[in-house]
Write a protein that holds these residues in place. Structure first.
Motif, PDB file in Angstrom:
ATOM      1  N   LYS A 170      30.266  39.625  44.664  1.00 55.68           N
ATOM      2  CA  LYS A 170      29.761  40.016  43.345  1.00 55.68           C
ATOM      3  C   LYS A 170      30.878  40.421  42.396  1.00 55.68           C
ATOM      4  CE  LYS A 170      25.271  39.648  44.173  1.00 55.68           C
ATOM      5  NZ  LYS A 170      24.568  40.613  45.048  1.00 55.68           N
ATOM      6  N   VAL A 171      32.090  40.665  42.916  1.00 57.32           N
ATOM      7  CA  VAL A 171      33.130  41.193  42.030  1.00 57.32           C
ATOM      8  C   VAL A 171      34.057  40.071  41.552  1.00 57.32           C
ATOM      9  CG1 VAL A 171      33.089  43.451  43.129  1.00 57.32           C
ATOM     10  CG2 VAL A 171      34.761  41.756  43.875  1.00 57.32           C
ATOM     11  N   LYS A 172      34.690  40.344  40.429  1.00 54.38           N
ATOM     12  CA  LYS A 172      35.703  39.418  39.914  1.00 54.38           C
ATOM     13  C   LYS A 172      37.067  40.050  40.153  1.00 54.38           C
ATOM     14  CE  LYS A 172      33.022  36.252  38.171  1.00 54.38           C
ATOM     15  NZ  LYS A 172      32.937  34.952  38.770  1.00 54.38           N
ATOM     16  N   PRO A 173      38.088  39.328  40.451  1.00 54.56           N
ATOM     17  CA  PRO A 173      38.119  37.878  40.685  1.00 54.56           C
ATOM     18  C   PRO A 173      37.696  37.456  42.092  1.00 54.56           C
ATOM     19  CG  PRO A 173      40.330  38.785  40.756  1.00 54.56           C
ATOM     20  CD  PRO A 173      39.418  39.932  40.479  1.00 54.56           C
ATOM     21  N   GLY A 174      37.493  38.382  42.984  1.00 55.11           N
ATOM     22  CA  GLY A 174      36.915  38.050  44.289  1.00 55.11           C
ATOM     23  C   GLY A 174      37.843  37.334  45.250  1.00 55.11           C
ATOM     24  N   LEU A 175      37.214  36.863  46.334  1.00 57.21           N
ATOM     25  CA  LEU A 175      37.985  36.264  47.431  1.00 57.21           C
ATOM     26  C   LEU A 175      38.739  35.011  47.028  1.00 57.21           C
ATOM     27  CD1 LEU A 175      36.128  36.419  50.866  1.00 57.21           C
ATOM     28  CD2 LEU A 175      38.230  37.545  50.136  1.00 57.21           C
ATOM     29  N   GLU A 176      38.238  34.369  45.977  1.00 56.03           N
ATOM     30  CA  GLU A 176      38.875  33.126  45.540  1.00 56.03           C
ATOM     31  C   GLU A 176      40.359  33.368  45.225  1.00 56.03           C
ATOM     32  OE1 GLU A 176      38.120  30.033  41.978  1.00 56.03           O
ATOM     33  OE2 GLU A 176      36.372  31.193  42.620  1.00 56.03           O
ATOM     34  N   LEU A 177      40.612  34.477  44.509  1.00 60.38           N
ATOM     35  CA  LEU A 177      42.002  34.787  44.147  1.00 60.38           C
ATOM     36  C   LEU A 177      42.814  35.165  45.393  1.00 60.38           C
ATOM     37  CD1 LEU A 177      44.119  35.185  41.901  1.00 60.38           C
ATOM     38  CD2 LEU A 177      43.429  37.584  41.829  1.00 60.38           C
ATOM     39  N   VAL A 178      42.186  35.917  46.304  1.00 58.12           N
ATOM     40  CA  VAL A 178      42.892  36.319  47.528  1.00 58.12           C
ATOM     41  C   VAL A 178      43.303  35.069  48.304  1.00 58.12           C
ATOM     42  CG1 VAL A 178      42.806  37.738  49.609  1.00 58.12           C
ATOM     43  CG2 VAL A 178      41.440  38.383  47.620  1.00 58.12           C
ATOM     44  N   THR A 179      42.348  34.136  48.430  1.00 59.83           N
ATOM     45  CA  THR A 179      42.614  32.887  49.153  1.00 59.83           C
ATOM     46  C   THR A 179      43.733  32.100  48.481  1.00 59.83           C
ATOM     47  OG1 THR A 179      40.273  32.841  49.654  1.00 59.83           O
ATOM     48  CG2 THR A 179      41.502  30.832  50.106  1.00 59.83           C
ATOM     49  N   LYS A 180      43.666  32.048  47.160  1.00 62.06           N
ATOM     50  CA  LYS A 180      44.666  31.290  46.407  1.00 62.06           C
ATOM     51  C   LYS A 180      46.063  31.874  46.633  1.00 62.06           C
ATOM     52  CE  LYS A 180      45.840  30.210  41.573  1.00 62.06           C
ATOM     53  NZ  LYS A 180      46.493  31.391  40.997  1.00 62.06           N
TER      54      LYS A 180
END
Lengths: 300, 308
Positions: free
Chosen positions: B268-278
């Motif tokens: 639910k939060v931004k930027p979320g796991l996507e940024l961590v993965t990146k």
């Protein structure tokens, strides 16, 4: 992880069947008293172990014994101790699967050299146990002159005379590492294909040590290994493992990197081998939790 | 890749419910609150943390007893310390952005400090060191089983102290003594002064001062911690938390039940796991390339690869 659950299962299954009478003192006991005294050890499944004691301080023996109940479980289930000067009745070298060798070898002592060679001939796997057997350690500084054999002055780590398969470095080696290697040696020799793979992965770095050589040459470990193979190679990240591992507190940190007081160094090789940037296997360490559990389960 | 975030049982965005801790904290106060909770409930009886000059002056007995360190006690240089009370823990809170050899205290913590259950906080490489010494305890007798909680912190790279000195005093033209907080975020290195001034340096400037040993590291989110945490992926004032091991799972569940943290689902939060993965993939790819280039570093001569 299938690999490790199978380790766990194997250990459960190799657990000796409890004597039927032990938990419940029922009428059966009286009927079959002989049952309770029957040898239940799965002897056939065990690996045989020998312990050759050369020029070492017995600290490695003590470390082995310091597994306490774990040692008894090892001896009960996995290992048959064939000969050992301190803990067994038989003291002379026998034919075994695995030999631990404690201490460096005095090349002026004919008997020691013969025992070492005989150990090699009679063992499938030779394990150099502790800093002296692996690297010479403190015995590197020997100059002879000690009563009652003052002419005993030259000591070598055992892999300068024989081929060594596994190193367990450390002064003294830790009871836990000896335990882990013993369990893994058992799996390597008696386990299933999967267990052999696990044991091979675990033992691989320790098996690489006898052949890879050290910074100062002639198998002498010292702080130089850390300096030349880690720091000078641009690999050190200043975690502090080496300073913690050093048994003589010879390592401090300068500019975030280890600095060894080389006059204090006893050449045991603990700092280099404990360093996560000396050798590091993701295959093994990433499964630390399961492997630790499997080893603990093996000793339950 | 798929393995860049390591194994984990749960991932949330969290922050401490303790206002006092949040005042001192880098982000969500996760490390301090978690260790504080573990101390309070006896999960650990002491923790190895990175303290600073002020702390060392007040508590000389809790830091590494090592003569070489006395001349080195400078502002913002982290010093490994063993704390066993919440007050001491709080006094050591906050990220220092340079190397603290925390693992150097791990044996001593079980010896002269007498701890049976040690908590340790450290970077991904330090978590690797802790796990190596549990599996291959070469100079760490009876230490492995005493590690009761290992909290990992996300780490892209670290700096030697002299690099921080260079960045703060040369590039940002501030005195080390006058710095209130340092932070890396939003692609910049931020330095906050005690008098309210803020200097930001582009990461392009900081890159060359990074510790070289960090460039072969293949772990961004402390894959081997019991619990690992860092600011990336969560909103300001919150931290992303990975719960990884069985120990981590039980400590986190108990801490949640005790109301130590408030959480939001990471989805639910931004930027979320996507940024961590990146970022994890960026670090791992970059460093794999470094390892690759080390193979052909000289003319027919390679630099050493530590991984087998």
């Amino acid at each position: 992880m299938g690999l490790l659950s199978s380790v766990f299962k194997k250990n459960v299954s190799t657990e000796p069947p409890k004597p039927a009478a032990a938990p419940s003192r029922s009428a059966d006991v009286a009927a079959k008293p002989a049952e309770t005294k029957k040898e239940v050890k799965p002897v056939a499944d065990k690996i045989t172990l020998g312990y050759t004691h050369l020029s070492g301080c017995t600290g490695c023996t003590v470390a082995l014994a310091d597994n306490y109940a774990g040692l008894l479980t090892l001896l009960d289930r996995y290992v048959d101790l064939k000969y050992m000067p301190t803990l067994a009745d038989v003291r002379h070298v026998q034919k075994v699967d695995v030999s631990f060798v404690e201490g460096s070898v005095c090349i002026n002592d004919k008997l020691a050299v013969e025992e070492l060679k005989e150990t090699r001939e009679k063992s499938t796997i030779v394990v150099a146990l502790g800093g002296c057997a692996c690297y010479g350690n403190i015995t590197r500084f020997c100059r002879g002159g000690q009563q009652n054999q003052p002419q005993h002055e030259a000591y070598l780590p055992i892999n300068e005379l024989i081929k060594v398969d596994v190193f367990i470095p450390g002064c003294a080696p830790t009871p836990q590492l000896i335990r882990n290697v013993a369990v893994m040696a058992y799996l390597l020799l008696k386990g299933t294909k999967e267990q052999k793979d696990l044991a091979t992965a675990y033992l691989k770095p320790l098996m690489a040590l006898p052949v890879q050589g050290t910074a100062c040459g002639a198998s002498t470990a010292c702080f130089c290994d850390l300096m030349t193979n880690v720091i000078d190679q641009g690999l050190c990240m200043g975690c502090g493992s080496c300073a913690s591992a050093c048994p003589v507190n010879a390592i401090t940190h300068e500019y975030g990197k280890p600095q060894g007081e080389r006059d204090l160094c006893i050449k045991c090789g603990a700092c280099y081998n404990q360093c996560p940037r000396s050798w590091f296997s993701f295959d093994v360490v990433e499964n630390y939790e399961a492997i630790n559990e499997a080893i603990m389960a093996a000793l339950q | 890749m798929g393995a860049e975030l390591g194994k984990y049982k749960a991932c949330v965005s969290a922050r401490s419910t303790d206002k006092e801790i949040l005042k001192h904290a880098q982000d969500g106060g996760i490390v301090t609150s978690l260790l504080g909770y573990a101390l309070d409930t006896g999960i650990i009886d002491g923790a190895i943390v990175a303290a600073t000059k002020d702390f060392a002056a007040k508590h000389p007995s809790l830091i590494m007893r090592d003569n070489s360190n006395w001349d080195m006690i400078e502002p913002w240089r982290p010093i490994p310390a063993v704390v066993s009370t919440k007050a001491d823990l709080l006094a050591a809170a906050g990220t220092k952005y340079n190397i603290s050899p925390n693992v150097s205290m791990i044996k001593e913590a079980t010896r002269s400090f007498g701890l049976d259950k040690v908590g340790i906080v450290g970077t991904p490489c330090q978590m690797q060191a802790v796990r190596k010494l549990q599996l291959y305890p070469i100079g760490a007798r009876d230490v492995g089983a005493a590690v009761a909680l290992a909290v990992g912190i996300f780490c892209m790279e670290n700096f030697p102290y002299q690099s921080i000195l260079q960045l703060v005093e040369d590039h940002a033209a501030m005195k080390m003594e006058s710095v209130k907080k340092m932070e890396i975020g939003k692609g910049k290195f931020w330095i906050y002064g005690k008098r309210g001034q803020v200097v930001q340096l582009p990461l392009k400037v900081t890159h060359k001062y990074e510790q070289p040993g960090c460039h072969v590291c293949l772990d961004y989110v402390a894959n081997l911690g019991d619990i690992s945490t860092g600011s990336v992926g969560s909103p300001d004032g919150w931290s992303t938390v990975f719960v990884r091991s069985k120990i981590g799972d039980s400590v986190w569940a108990n801490a949640m039940a005790a109301g130590v943290f408030e959480t939001q689902p990471i989805e639910k939060v931004k930027p979320g796991l996507e940024l961590v993965t990146k970022l994890a993939n960026e670090k791992i790819t970059k460093n794999k390339n470094t390892l690759e280039s080390r193979k052909t570093f000289g003319v027919g001569k390679a630099l050493r690869n530590p991984y087998i």
